[in-house]
Design an enzyme around this catalytic site. Structure first.
Site, PDB file in Angstrom:
ATOM      1  N   ASN A  88      46.719  44.357  33.456  1.00 33.52           N
ATOM      2  CA  ASN A  88      46.517  42.930  33.698  1.00 33.52           C
ATOM      3  C   ASN A  88      45.673  42.737  34.952  1.00 33.52           C
ATOM      4  O   ASN A  88      45.714  43.556  35.860  1.00 33.52           O
ATOM      5  CB  ASN A  88      47.866  42.228  33.875  1.00 33.52           C
ATOM      6  CG  ASN A  88      48.711  42.311  32.627  1.00 33.52           C
ATOM      7  OD1 ASN A  88      48.291  41.900  31.569  1.00 33.52           O
ATOM      8  ND2 ASN A  88      49.901  42.872  32.751  1.00 33.52           N
ATOM      9  N   HIS A  99      48.068  49.042  37.792  1.00 34.67           N
ATOM     10  CA  HIS A  99      49.053  49.729  36.961  1.00 34.67           C
ATOM     11  C   HIS A  99      48.729  49.544  35.489  1.00 34.67           C
ATOM     12  O   HIS A  99      48.079  48.584  35.107  1.00 34.67           O
ATOM     13  CB  HIS A  99      50.474  49.242  37.268  1.00 34.67           C
ATOM     14  CG  HIS A  99      50.697  47.787  37.024  1.00 34.67           C
ATOM     15  ND1 HIS A  99      50.255  46.807  37.894  1.00 34.67           N
ATOM     16  CD2 HIS A  99      51.325  47.138  36.016  1.00 34.67           C
ATOM     17  CE1 HIS A  99      50.605  45.617  37.424  1.00 34.67           C
ATOM     18  NE2 HIS A  99      51.249  45.790  36.277  1.00 34.67           N
TER      19      HIS A  99
END
Length: 112
Positions: A88, A99
């Site tokens: 994201n 991540h």
């Protein structure tokens, strides 16, 4: 939640996590609050805010990160037949630390 859950809680050792894979510079572990039946998070141990803030000097780390993501994804596919790899950016990114989520199955709950 803090701006960087991964640095402040996971990498600091304040929160214990169930590790899946770990290298010198990358950690993959089971999500502490999973949104999917299989939900593994892979993070660099160095703070990098997001995918779009990577610098040229991070290229080696990015390769190592993607190698771990690939291994985790391969394990999930081997066990379940499929997976998704998600990252994201911007307002979709709750924690401001690069991540990747490796997930399998239908969402357990709706995003809030």
């Amino acid at each position: 939640m803090s701006e960087d859950f991964y640095c402040e809680e996971v990498l600091s050792g304040r929160m214990s996590v169930h590790k899946v894979l770990e290298s010198e510079n990358v950690l993959a572990y089971h999500h502490t609050r999973p949104f999917y039946p299989v939900h593994i998070v892979t993070i660099p141990k160095k703070h990098i805010s997001s995918l779009i803030t990577l610098e040229d000097e991070d290229n080696g780390l990015l390769i190592e990160l993607m190698e771990i993501v690939k291994k985790v994804a391969s394990q999930v596919v081997s066990e379940h037949g499929a997976c998704r790899v998600i990252t994201n950016v911007g307002t979709y990114q709750d924690s401001k630390h690069l991540h990747f989520h490796v997930v399998f199955g239908q969402p357990l709950k709706k995003n809030e």
